[in-house]
Write a protein that holds these residues in place. Structure first.
Motif, PDB file in Angstrom:
ATOM      1  N   LEU A  92       0.839  -1.207   0.000  1.00 22.91           N
ATOM      2  CA  LEU A  92       0.000   0.000   0.000  1.00 22.91           C
ATOM      3  C   LEU A  92       0.875   1.258   0.000  1.00 22.91           C
ATOM      4  N   HIS A  93       1.985   1.187   0.691  1.00 23.11           N
ATOM      5  CA  HIS A  93       2.841   2.365   0.797  1.00 23.11           C
ATOM      6  C   HIS A  93       4.051   2.289  -0.139  1.00 23.11           C
ATOM      7  N   ALA A  94       4.040   1.297  -1.029  1.00 20.62           N
ATOM      8  CA  ALA A  94       5.159   1.173  -1.985  1.00 20.62           C
ATOM      9  C   ALA A  94       4.999   2.167  -3.128  1.00 20.62           C
ATOM     10  N   GLU A  95       6.117   2.513  -3.718  1.00 15.46           N
ATOM     11  CA  GLU A  95       6.117   3.503  -4.790  1.00 15.46           C
ATOM     12  C   GLU A  95       5.294   3.037  -5.993  1.00 15.46           C
ATOM     13  N   SER A  96       5.324   1.747  -6.258  1.00 14.78           N
ATOM     14  CA  SER A  96       4.677   1.221  -7.464  1.00 14.78           C
ATOM     15  C   SER A  96       3.181   0.966  -7.282  1.00 14.78           C
ATOM     16  N   PHE A  97       2.662   1.244  -6.075  1.00 13.55           N
ATOM     17  CA  PHE A  97       1.292   0.825  -5.770  1.00 13.55           C
ATOM     18  C   PHE A  97       0.246   1.287  -6.796  1.00 13.55           C
ATOM     19  N   LYS A  98       0.245   2.580  -7.093  1.00 17.36           N
ATOM     20  CA  LYS A  98      -0.785   3.088  -8.010  1.00 17.36           C
ATOM     21  C   LYS A  98      -0.666   2.455  -9.386  1.00 17.36           C
ATOM     22  N   VAL A 107      -7.720  -3.932   3.541  1.00 20.78           N
ATOM     23  CA  VAL A 107      -6.542  -3.483   4.285  1.00 20.78           C
ATOM     24  C   VAL A 107      -6.856  -3.564   5.782  1.00 20.78           C
ATOM     25  N   THR A 108      -5.844  -3.544   6.602  1.00 23.51           N
ATOM     26  CA  THR A 108      -6.107  -3.646   8.043  1.00 23.51           C
ATOM     27  C   THR A 108      -5.955  -2.288   8.711  1.00 23.51           C
ATOM     28  N   GLU A 109      -6.412  -2.248   9.947  1.00 28.69           N
ATOM     29  CA  GLU A 109      -6.357  -0.992  10.708  1.00 28.69           C
ATOM     30  C   GLU A 109      -4.929  -0.463  10.827  1.00 28.69           C
ATOM     31  N   ARG A 110      -3.997  -1.366  10.914  1.00 30.56           N
ATOM     32  CA  ARG A 110      -2.586  -0.972  11.040  1.00 30.56           C
ATOM     33  C   ARG A 110      -2.135  -0.111   9.865  1.00 30.56           C
ATOM     34  N   ASP A 111      -2.723  -0.410   8.673  1.00 32.99           N
ATOM     35  CA  ASP A 111      -2.308   0.301   7.462  1.00 32.99           C
ATOM     36  C   ASP A 111      -2.773   1.745   7.451  1.00 32.99           C
ATOM     37  N   MET A 112      -3.659   2.083   8.383  1.00 34.47           N
ATOM     38  CA  MET A 112      -4.228   3.429   8.374  1.00 34.47           C
ATOM     39  C   MET A 112      -3.541   4.323   9.392  1.00 34.47           C
ATOM     40  N   LEU A 113      -2.488   3.806  10.002  1.00 39.38           N
ATOM     41  CA  LEU A 113      -1.828   4.568  11.060  1.00 39.38           C
ATOM     42  C   LEU A 113      -1.270   5.887  10.551  1.00 39.38           C
ATOM     43  N   ASN A 114      -0.714   5.843   9.333  1.00 43.56           N
ATOM     44  CA  ASN A 114      -0.291   7.098   8.731  1.00 43.56           C
ATOM     45  C   ASN A 114      -1.539   7.725   8.120  1.00 43.56           C
ATOM     46  N   ALA A 143      -3.008   7.706   4.285  1.00 40.64           N
ATOM     47  CA  ALA A 143      -4.088   6.748   4.034  1.00 40.64           C
ATOM     48  C   ALA A 143      -5.315   7.458   3.463  1.00 40.64           C
ATOM     49  N   ILE A 144      -5.651   8.603   4.015  1.00 44.00           N
ATOM     50  CA  ILE A 144      -6.824   9.337   3.530  1.00 44.00           C
ATOM     51  C   ILE A 144      -6.659   9.706   2.053  1.00 44.00           C
ATOM     52  N   LYS A 145      -5.461  10.155   1.692  1.00 46.75           N
ATOM     53  CA  LYS A 145      -5.199  10.532   0.292  1.00 46.75           C
ATOM     54  C   LYS A 145      -5.239   9.332  -0.640  1.00 46.75           C
ATOM     55  N   LEU A 146      -4.663   8.259  -0.158  1.00 46.79           N
ATOM     56  CA  LEU A 146      -4.627   7.035  -0.954  1.00 46.79           C
ATOM     57  C   LEU A 146      -6.040   6.505  -1.192  1.00 46.79           C
ATOM     58  N   PHE A 147      -6.859   6.533  -0.154  1.00 51.90           N
ATOM     59  CA  PHE A 147      -8.235   6.040  -0.280  1.00 51.90           C
ATOM     60  C   PHE A 147      -9.022   6.917  -1.256  1.00 51.90           C
ATOM     61  N   GLU A 148      -8.744   8.209  -1.207  1.00 50.60           N
ATOM     62  CA  GLU A 148      -9.388   9.128  -2.139  1.00 50.60           C
ATOM     63  C   GLU A 148      -9.033   8.757  -3.576  1.00 50.60           C
ATOM     64  N   LEU A 189      -8.008   5.853  -4.686  1.00 49.51           N
ATOM     65  CA  LEU A 189      -8.619   4.566  -5.025  1.00 49.51           C
ATOM     66  C   LEU A 189     -10.085   4.740  -5.385  1.00 49.51           C
ATOM     67  N   HIS A 190     -10.795   5.549  -4.610  1.00 48.75           N
ATOM     68  CA  HIS A 190     -12.207   5.797  -4.918  1.00 48.75           C
ATOM     69  C   HIS A 190     -12.357   6.418  -6.299  1.00 48.75           C
ATOM     70  N   GLY A 191     -11.432   7.305  -6.645  1.00 47.45           N
ATOM     71  CA  GLY A 191     -11.439   7.913  -7.974  1.00 47.45           C
ATOM     72  C   GLY A 191     -11.269   6.883  -9.078  1.00 47.45           C
ATOM     73  N   GLU A 192     -10.559   5.816  -8.766  1.00 47.67           N
ATOM     74  CA  GLU A 192     -10.347   4.738  -9.743  1.00 47.67           C
ATOM     75  C   GLU A 192     -11.499   3.731  -9.720  1.00 47.67           C
ATOM     76  N   GLY A 193     -12.480   3.993  -8.886  1.00 49.97           N
ATOM     77  CA  GLY A 193     -13.631   3.085  -8.811  1.00 49.97           C
ATOM     78  C   GLY A 193     -13.423   1.901  -7.886  1.00 49.97           C
ATOM     79  N   ILE A 194     -12.410   1.998  -7.049  1.00 53.31           N
ATOM     80  CA  ILE A 194     -12.101   0.892  -6.144  1.00 53.31           C
ATOM     81  C   ILE A 194     -12.662   1.187  -4.757  1.00 53.31           C
ATOM     82  N   GLU A 195     -13.183   0.137  -4.126  1.00 53.48           N
ATOM     83  CA  GLU A 195     -13.711   0.307  -2.774  1.00 53.48           C
ATOM     84  C   GLU A 195     -12.715  -0.237  -1.748  1.00 53.48           C
ATOM     85  N   ILE A 196     -12.915   0.163  -0.506  1.00 52.57           N
ATOM     86  CA  ILE A 196     -11.971  -0.223   0.535  1.00 52.57           C
ATOM     87  C   ILE A 196     -12.697  -0.900   1.688  1.00 52.57           C
ATOM     88  N   ALA A 197     -12.130  -2.030   2.092  1.00 51.74           N
ATOM     89  CA  ALA A 197     -12.674  -2.733   3.249  1.00 51.74           C
ATOM     90  C   ALA A 197     -11.616  -2.770   4.339  1.00 51.74           C
TER      91      ALA A 197
END
Ligand code: C2E
Ligand code: CA
Ligand code: CA
Ligand code: CA
Length: 278
Positions: free
Chosen positions: A123-129, A150-157, A161-166, A168-176
């Protein structure tokens, strides 16, 4: 001649030991397992609690090691994370999903959710997107709905995380949020993120029916998720009693052995051909 023989033996010994250490190097094991196609995926149905019809599948990885046999993902995923190999492994997973996609499309209705587990390192890797874009490009257009788990631990930053989720939502992806309740974050913390699904850890589900008074923690979680308009998925549903309790308490989706074990593509196709299965 004796000396020569001994030297040869020694050399072979050294060579053997060398080859062994290379062969047994965990990192190499994962990479060679990718090349030798020892990984495969299974799909576990996730059904609507109301009528048990299929809403999605969670993709789970499996490794058949030629010597060690089946290695469970809990072991090799953390292993891959430790070796910095989670990115190539997940890319390989994406390729396996893409390969199965046409067959999945034949048996799963449009809009079926594909739940894919993502490691925090990835999730936090450079190549993720880029990896995600490639996954989307490899799937039939506008057919499946990708849900990243993703797990709660991944949201610590939090900011990241908020930017990344935004994005992903723009790409039509949902998050659990996976394994919910096993982390350490305060429940209210959830409000700051735009999340779609909350997967209630099977530890809570297990407790249903075992205790005379059901878990106050689970009750609290459910009250909060409803207030936050989150869609809930209960994991590890093993009995009808648990399924009924969860449905009656407003849980939206169910997943677990009571509904179905994780299935290979072939088994999933067979289950689909068996009427009245889901
Ligand atoms: P998870 O994401 O919580 O996945 C659900 C696990 O619960 C799966 O184990 C599944 O087989 C198991 N399960 C499902 N229903 C039941 C049930 O009714 N009772 C019980 N006792 N267990 C049930 P699995 O496949 O061994 O996966 C374990 C963990 O490995 C997963 O937990 C996930 O964290 C990780 N994992 C699996 N595949 C991947 C992957 O492709 N990528 C990443 N990053 N992690 C993965
Ligand atoms: Ca999961
Ligand atoms: Ca889980
Ligand atoms: Ca887990």
């Amino acid at each position: 001649a004796l000396l020569l023989g001994a030297m040869c033996g020694l050399l072979t010994g050294i060579l053997c030991a060398y080859v062994m250490t290379i062969r047994m190097r965990p990192g190499r094991e994962i990479l060679s397992a990718i090349n030798r196609e020892q990984f495969y995926v299974v799909y576990q149905p996730v059904v609507h609690a109301s009528d048990l019809h299929i809403g999605g599948v969670e993709v789970l990885m499996r490794w058949t090691h030629p010597v060690a046999g089946n290695i469970p993902p809990d072991a090799f995923i953390s292993f891959a994370e430790g070796q910095n190999l989670i990115v190539p492994l997940t890319r390989h997973l994406f390729a396996l999903i893409a390969k199965d996609a046409p067959a999945l499309q034949k048996i799963l209705p449009p809009g079926t959710k594909l739940g894919i587990n993502i490691s925090p390192n990835h999730l936090h890797a450079e190549s993720f997107k880029q990896d995600i874009r490639e996954l989307l490009a490899s799937l039939p257009e506008n057919y499946f709905s990708v849900v990243l788990e993703v797990t709660e631990r991944d949201m610590l930053n939090e900011k990241q995380a908020i930017k990344l989720f935004e994005w992903l939502h723009g790409e039509g992806i949902e998050i659990a949020i996976d394994d919910f309740g096993t982390g350490h974050s305060a429940l209210i913390y959830l409000e700051r993120f735009t999340l779609d699904y909350l997967k209630i850890d099977r530890g809570f589900v297990n407790a249903i029916g075992m205790e005379t008074v059901t878990s106050p923690v689970l009750d609290t979680v459910l009250t909060l998720t409803h207030r936050l308009n989150l869609v809930t998925v209960a994991e590890g549903v093993e009995t009808q009693e648990q399924a009924a309790w969860l449905r009656d308490h407003g849980v939206d989706f169910l997943q677990g052995y009571w509904i179905s074990r994780p299935l290979t593509l072939t088994q999933l196709v067979e289950a689909h051909n068996e009427p009245a299965k889901y």
